[in-house]
Design an enzyme around this catalytic site. Sequence first.
Site, mmCIF file in Angstrom:
data_model
loop_
_atom_site.group_PDB
_atom_site.id
_atom_site.type_symbol
_atom_site.label_atom_id
_atom_site.label_comp_id
_atom_site.label_asym_id
_atom_site.label_seq_id
_atom_site.Cartn_x
_atom_site.Cartn_y
_atom_site.Cartn_z
ATOM 1 N N THR A 117 0.738 -1.190 0.142
ATOM 2 C CA THR A 117 -0.020 -0.034 0.128
ATOM 3 C C THR A 117 0.844 1.126 0.078
ATOM 4 O O THR A 117 0.569 2.420 -0.817
ATOM 5 C CB THR A 117 -0.952 0.079 1.165
ATOM 6 O OG1 THR A 117 -1.847 -1.437 1.110
ATOM 7 C CG2 THR A 117 -2.076 1.316 1.212
ATOM 8 N N GLU B 101 0.924 9.574 -5.442
ATOM 9 C CA GLU B 101 1.328 10.949 -5.072
ATOM 10 C C GLU B 101 2.328 11.660 -6.233
ATOM 11 O O GLU B 101 2.256 12.685 -6.663
ATOM 12 C CB GLU B 101 2.332 10.912 -3.997
ATOM 13 C CG GLU B 101 1.264 10.908 -2.539
ATOM 14 C CD GLU B 101 0.879 12.026 -2.165
ATOM 15 O OE1 GLU B 101 0.777 13.231 -2.951
ATOM 16 O OE2 GLU B 101 0.378 12.258 -1.066
ATOM 17 N N HIS C 59 -7.049 0.683 -0.733
ATOM 18 C CA HIS C 59 -6.249 -0.485 -1.491
ATOM 19 C C HIS C 59 -7.036 -1.644 -1.744
ATOM 20 O O HIS C 59 -7.384 -2.265 -0.697
ATOM 21 C CB HIS C 59 -5.038 -0.606 -0.951
ATOM 22 C CG HIS C 59 -3.916 -1.331 -1.814
ATOM 23 N ND1 HIS C 59 -2.446 -1.694 -1.461
ATOM 24 C CD2 HIS C 59 -4.135 -2.188 -2.931
ATOM 25 C CE1 HIS C 59 -1.869 -2.369 -2.416
ATOM 26 N NE2 HIS C 59 -2.866 -2.671 -3.169
#
Length: 140
Positions: A36, A44, A70
Amino acid sequence: MSKPLPIGARGQAEETVEFRHTLTAHHASLPPVYSTPDMIRLMETAAFHALQPYCVNDEITVGTSIHVEHRAASGIGARIRAEAIVESFDGRFYTVRVMAHDDFQEIGRGTVGRAVVSVEKFLEQMSKPRASRMEARPGD
């Protein structure tokens, strides 16, 4: 940020899952699936790519919040693609919708928050003692 940033601006980032991106790399008893934190890092990066073309001089964007699910596992060798779409701006923070897919399915989705900062001012602020930083208002 001098350049107008349109809502709907897009960015993306891709990588192939390697051992270093897996849970096993962090702890031998965990399965060899995409972690994750690595998925969030890729999201990002995609958000950064959506915003960076609109930054000027020494401006960059930095992450301020993460709200991500996730939803599916991917193994070593899977090609992961993260996409980001600028969704809103409240005068200080951008909200960016992010999604991640492997070759077969969506593996994650959510939003990330980002803010524009001057690298010079940011580094100057970080060089101050912590107590002084706490007193200063962000963006000053």
